[in-house]
Motif scaffolding. Structure first.
Motif, PDB file in Angstrom:
ATOM      1  N   GLY A   1      84.125  28.064  76.138  1.00 51.95           N
ATOM      2  CA  GLY A   1      83.072  26.872  76.702  1.00 51.95           C
ATOM      3  C   GLY A   1      82.941  25.280  76.072  1.00 51.95           C
ATOM      4  N   ALA A   2      81.614  25.051  76.455  1.00 55.02           N
ATOM      5  CA  ALA A   2      80.900  23.310  76.771  1.00 55.02           C
ATOM      6  C   ALA A   2      81.183  23.454  75.511  1.00 55.02           C
ATOM      7  CB  ALA A   2      80.216  22.802  77.886  1.00 55.02           C
ATOM      8  N   ILE A   3      81.045  22.117  74.775  1.00 57.87           N
ATOM      9  CA  ILE A   3      80.686  21.134  73.487  1.00 57.87           C
ATOM     10  C   ILE A   3      80.695  19.842  74.044  1.00 57.87           C
ATOM     11  CG2 ILE A   3      82.608  21.995  72.492  1.00 57.87           C
ATOM     12  CD1 ILE A   3      84.268  20.019  72.730  1.00 57.87           C
ATOM     13  N   ALA A   4      79.430  19.188  73.213  1.00 58.96           N
ATOM     14  CA  ALA A   4      78.799  18.286  73.312  1.00 58.96           C
ATOM     15  C   ALA A   4      79.467  17.490  72.555  1.00 58.96           C
ATOM     16  CB  ALA A   4      77.721  17.969  73.341  1.00 58.96           C
TER      17      ALA A   4
ATOM     18  N   PHE B   1      81.661  17.481  66.773  1.00 56.38           N
ATOM     19  CA  PHE B   1      81.763  18.067  68.195  1.00 56.38           C
ATOM     20  C   PHE B   1      80.003  19.112  67.803  1.00 56.38           C
ATOM     21  CE2 PHE B   1      85.688  20.000  67.229  1.00 56.38           C
ATOM     22  CZ  PHE B   1      84.822  21.400  67.884  1.00 56.38           C
ATOM     23  N   VAL B   2      79.713  19.629  68.729  1.00 56.12           N
ATOM     24  CA  VAL B   2      78.905  20.807  69.280  1.00 56.12           C
ATOM     25  C   VAL B   2      78.740  21.670  70.227  1.00 56.12           C
ATOM     26  CG1 VAL B   2      76.116  21.698  68.144  1.00 56.12           C
ATOM     27  CG2 VAL B   2      76.578  19.600  67.489  1.00 56.12           C
ATOM     28  N   ASP B   3      79.321  22.844  69.641  1.00 55.16           N
ATOM     29  CA  ASP B   3      79.749  23.898  70.822  1.00 55.16           C
ATOM     30  C   ASP B   3      77.903  24.695  71.399  1.00 55.16           C
ATOM     31  OD1 ASP B   3      78.614  26.135  69.292  1.00 55.16           O
ATOM     32  OD2 ASP B   3      80.921  26.270  68.490  1.00 55.16           O
ATOM     33  N   ARG B   4      77.900  25.574  72.071  1.00 58.58           N
ATOM     34  CA  ARG B   4      76.607  26.331  72.433  1.00 58.58           C
ATOM     35  C   ARG B   4      75.989  26.890  71.539  1.00 58.58           C
ATOM     36  NH1 ARG B   4      75.533  25.713  77.817  1.00 58.58           N
ATOM     37  NH2 ARG B   4      77.658  24.983  79.442  1.00 58.58           N
TER      38      ARG B   4
ATOM     39  N   CYS C   1      79.082  22.691  64.408  1.00 55.20           N
ATOM     40  CA  CYS C   1      79.149  21.700  64.424  1.00 55.20           C
ATOM     41  C   CYS C   1      80.530  21.332  63.864  1.00 55.20           C
ATOM     42  CB  CYS C   1      78.166  20.489  63.510  1.00 55.20           C
ATOM     43  SG  CYS C   1      78.694  19.311  63.537  1.00 55.20           S
ATOM     44  N   VAL C   2      81.803  20.367  64.240  1.00 52.43           N
ATOM     45  CA  VAL C   2      82.553  20.162  63.582  1.00 52.43           C
ATOM     46  C   VAL C   2      82.523  18.827  63.537  1.00 52.43           C
ATOM     47  CG1 VAL C   2      85.508  20.344  64.160  1.00 52.43           C
ATOM     48  CG2 VAL C   2      84.107  22.321  64.290  1.00 52.43           C
ATOM     49  N   GLY C   3      83.253  18.145  62.362  1.00 53.01           N
ATOM     50  CA  GLY C   3      83.391  16.275  62.441  1.00 53.01           C
ATOM     51  C   GLY C   3      82.483  16.084  61.812  1.00 53.01           C
ATOM     52  N   THR C   4      82.137  15.180  61.587  1.00 55.18           N
ATOM     53  CA  THR C   4      80.978  14.282  60.686  1.00 55.18           C
ATOM     54  C   THR C   4      80.801  12.951  61.106  1.00 55.18           C
ATOM     55  OG1 THR C   4      79.942  13.737  58.698  1.00 55.18           O
ATOM     56  CG2 THR C   4      82.302  13.722  58.805  1.00 55.18           C
TER      57      THR C   4
ATOM     58  N   GLY D   1      70.148  11.418  60.125  1.00 55.56           N
ATOM     59  CA  GLY D   1      70.984  10.611  61.150  1.00 55.56           C
ATOM     60  C   GLY D   1      71.798  11.301  61.424  1.00 55.56           C
ATOM     61  N   GLU D   2      72.829  11.624  61.051  1.00 51.31           N
ATOM     62  CA  GLU D   2      73.748  13.303  61.613  1.00 51.31           C
ATOM     63  C   GLU D   2      72.601  14.189  62.472  1.00 51.31           C
ATOM     64  OE1 GLU D   2      77.669  13.527  60.454  1.00 51.31           O
ATOM     65  OE2 GLU D   2      77.511  16.216  59.654  1.00 51.31           O
ATOM     66  N   ALA D   3      71.507  14.746  61.374  1.00 49.64           N
ATOM     67  CA  ALA D   3      70.568  15.698  61.799  1.00 49.64           C
ATOM     68  C   ALA D   3      69.966  15.136  62.910  1.00 49.64           C
ATOM     69  CB  ALA D   3      70.045  16.066  61.483  1.00 49.64           C
ATOM     70  N   LYS D   4      70.149  14.710  63.313  1.00 47.54           N
ATOM     71  CA  LYS D   4      69.128  13.640  64.784  1.00 47.54           C
ATOM     72  C   LYS D   4      70.585  13.870  66.001  1.00 47.54           C
ATOM     73  CE  LYS D   4      66.983   9.332  66.774  1.00 47.54           C
ATOM     74  NZ  LYS D   4      66.895   7.909  66.115  1.00 47.54           N
ATOM     75  N   VAL D   5      71.542  13.956  65.520  1.00 45.99           N
ATOM     76  CA  VAL D   5      72.361  13.648  66.398  1.00 45.99           C
ATOM     77  C   VAL D   5      72.843  14.771  66.616  1.00 45.99           C
ATOM     78  CG1 VAL D   5      75.205  13.253  66.993  1.00 45.99           C
ATOM     79  CG2 VAL D   5      73.570  11.161  65.839  1.00 45.99           C
ATOM     80  N   ILE D   6      73.542  15.739  66.330  1.00 46.81           N
ATOM     81  CA  ILE D   6      72.956  17.587  66.312  1.00 46.81           C
ATOM     82  C   ILE D   6      72.617  17.837  67.561  1.00 46.81           C
ATOM     83  CG2 ILE D   6      73.330  19.701  65.302  1.00 46.81           C
ATOM     84  CD1 ILE D   6      74.612  18.070  62.798  1.00 46.81           C
ATOM     85  N   GLN D   7      71.114  17.798  67.509  1.00 45.69           N
ATOM     86  CA  GLN D   7      69.776  17.820  67.866  1.00 45.69           C
ATOM     87  C   GLN D   7      69.735  17.568  69.478  1.00 45.69           C
ATOM     88  OE1 GLN D   7      65.698  17.189  66.511  1.00 45.69           O
ATOM     89  NE2 GLN D   7      65.003  18.491  66.942  1.00 45.69           N
ATOM     90  N   GLN D   8      70.276  16.535  68.876  1.00 53.10           N
ATOM     91  CA  GLN D   8      70.492  15.729  70.987  1.00 53.10           C
ATOM     92  C   GLN D   8      71.573  16.125  71.639  1.00 53.10           C
ATOM     93  OE1 GLN D   8      67.964  13.922  72.100  1.00 53.10           O
ATOM     94  NE2 GLN D   8      67.133  14.538  70.901  1.00 53.10           N
ATOM     95  N   ALA D   9      72.560  16.558  70.986  1.00 50.97           N
ATOM     96  CA  ALA D   9      74.089  16.795  71.020  1.00 50.97           C
ATOM     97  C   ALA D   9      73.811  18.825  71.340  1.00 50.97           C
ATOM     98  CB  ALA D   9      75.167  17.337  69.852  1.00 50.97           C
ATOM     99  N   GLN D  10      72.865  19.522  71.021  1.00 55.60           N
ATOM    100  CA  GLN D  10      72.580  20.358  71.525  1.00 55.60           C
ATOM    101  C   GLN D  10      72.164  20.697  73.149  1.00 55.60           C
ATOM    102  OE1 GLN D  10      71.276  21.863  67.953  1.00 55.60           O
ATOM    103  NE2 GLN D  10      72.252  23.679  67.708  1.00 55.60           N
TER     104      GLN D  10
END
Length: 293
Positions: free
Chosen positions: A16-19, A39-42, A46-49, A55-64
Motif C-alpha cells: 500500500g501507500a507510504i509517506a 517512511f511511514v506506512d498506513r 516507521c523505517v529510517g530516521t 522533532g522526529e515524532a512530529k514528522v512521523i505524526q504528520q507523515a501518517q
C-alpha cells in the motif's frame, strides 16, 4: 540512503501507500544530514530516521496524515530551544522536512529503479518536486520535469539528491572465515556478496545477510560486478590456486578495486605474487594487495 532502505520501500509499496519524509534543508547543529529519510506506512510502521527525539515524532505524526490524505506537507524542526523552552530540541539548529506520499505502480517502479541501480554499484539522481501533484523521478530515467536546476527551497521547487551505492565487499571463499567476515562487514555497512564454486558452502543457510551469492566461477562473479566502482575484495579461499585465479582477474579490472586483501602465510603470499609476475602481471599492480589482510 542505503540499499536496505530502498529495499524496504519497495517491499512496503507492495502492501500500500507510504509517506516519505526527507530532510531538504538545515542549518546549525542538527542530528542528521540533508537527504536523511524515513517512511511511514498506513499501519504506522516507521523505517529510517531523521534524527530521533521530539522533532522526529512530529514528522512521523504528520507523515501518517500525508499517508492517509495524499496531501504533501512541510515540517520545520526548531532545535534552537533552551532547557526551559526546549521546543523540538536544544542542539541549536533547524531542519526543514518535506513529506509526500508514494503509492501505486509508478512509485513501485521508481523504487525498483533506484534499487536496481544501487545494487549494480551505480549512483542515482533522485529529483523530488516540492509541490502538490508532482511525483519524484530519477533524472535521466524518463521523468518529464526538467525545469528545476536549483536545490531545495528555490522558487523552482525541486530537491535533487545523488544516491550513492553502499561499498560492496566481495568475499571470495565461503568457508568458516568468510561466514564470520560477512557478519562483521554487514554490521559495518557494506553490501556483502560471496563467491565460491561449492554450493554446499555458498548458500543462504551460511550467508543469510548477503546481497548476492555467486555459487560458481569467480570469472562469472567479476563479470557481473565489473562496473562496481567501490568493490572491496577479501580472498579467504581454500587454496593457492583459487587465490591465483581470483587475483589474476582482479588485478586486470578496468575499474580498480580500492582494496584487495588475502589471507595466508608469508610463503603462500610470496609464491602467489611471484607466479603472477611470471605470468605477466605488472608488479606495480600488486601494490594494491593487502597481505596479511
Amino acid at each position: 540512503m542505503s540499499v536496505a532502505f530502498y529495499r524496504q520501500v519497495v517491499a512496503a509499496l507492495s502492501q500500500g501507500a507510504i509517506a516519505v519524509a526527507t530532510v531538504v534543508a538545515s542549518r546549525g547543529s542538527v542530528p542528521r544530514e540533508v537527504g536523511a529519510k524515513l517512511f511511514v506506512d498506513r499501519q504506522g510502521n516507521c523505517v529510517g530516521t531523521i534524527g530521533g527525539g521530539a522533532g522526529e515524532a512530529k514528522v512521523i505524526q504528520q507523515a501518517q496524515v500525508v499517508c492517509a490524505t495524499g496531501t504533501p506537507q512541510w515540517v520545520e524542526i526548531n532545535l534552537a530551544g533552551s532547557p526551559q523552552q526546549p521546543r523540538e530540541g536544544i542542539c541549536g539548529g533547524w531542519m526543514q522536512v518535506w513529506i509526500d506520499r508514494w503509492q501505486g505502480s509508478a512509485a513501485a517502479a521508481l523504487g525498483q529503479t533506484i534499487l536496481t541501480q544501487l545494487n549494480a554499484g551505480q549512483s542515482v539522481t533522485l529529483v523530488t518536486p516540492l509541490g502538490e501533484g508532482r511525483s519524484p523521478y530519477v533524472e535521466g530515467g524518463g521523468g518529464r520535469e526538467r525545469e528545476g536546476q536549483a536545490g531545495a527551497g528555490s522558487s523552482l521547487g525541486v530537491f535533487r539528491e545523488v544516491l550513492q551505492p553502499s561499498p560492496t565487499l566481495l568475499i571470495v571463499g565461503a568457508g568458516h572465515c568468510g561466514i564470520q567476515l560477512a557478519q562483521v562487514a554487514a554490521l559495518a555497512g557494506f553490501q556483502v556478496m560471496v563467491q565460491d564454486d561449492r554450493p554446499d558452502w555458498a548458500n543462504r543457510a551460511h550467508y543469510p545477510q548477503v546481497a548476492e551469492i555467486f555459487a560458481g566461477a569467480i570469472a562469472t562473479a567479476l563479470t557481473t560486478l565489473e562496473q562496481h566502482a567501490q568493490l572491496y575484495v577479501a580472498l579467504v579461499t581454500r587454496g593457492y590456486q583459487y587465490d591465483l585465479e581470483a587475483l589474476n582477474l582482479l588485478l586486470q579490472r578496468e575499474v580498480p578495486c580500492p582494496y584487495i586483501g588475502m589471507i595466508g602465510s608469508q610463503k603462500r603470499v610470496r609464491q602467489v605474487c611471484q607466479t603472477l609476475i611470471q605470468a605477466g602481471i605488472d608488479a606495480t599492480r600488486l601494490n594494491s594487495l593487502y597481505a596479511p589482510i
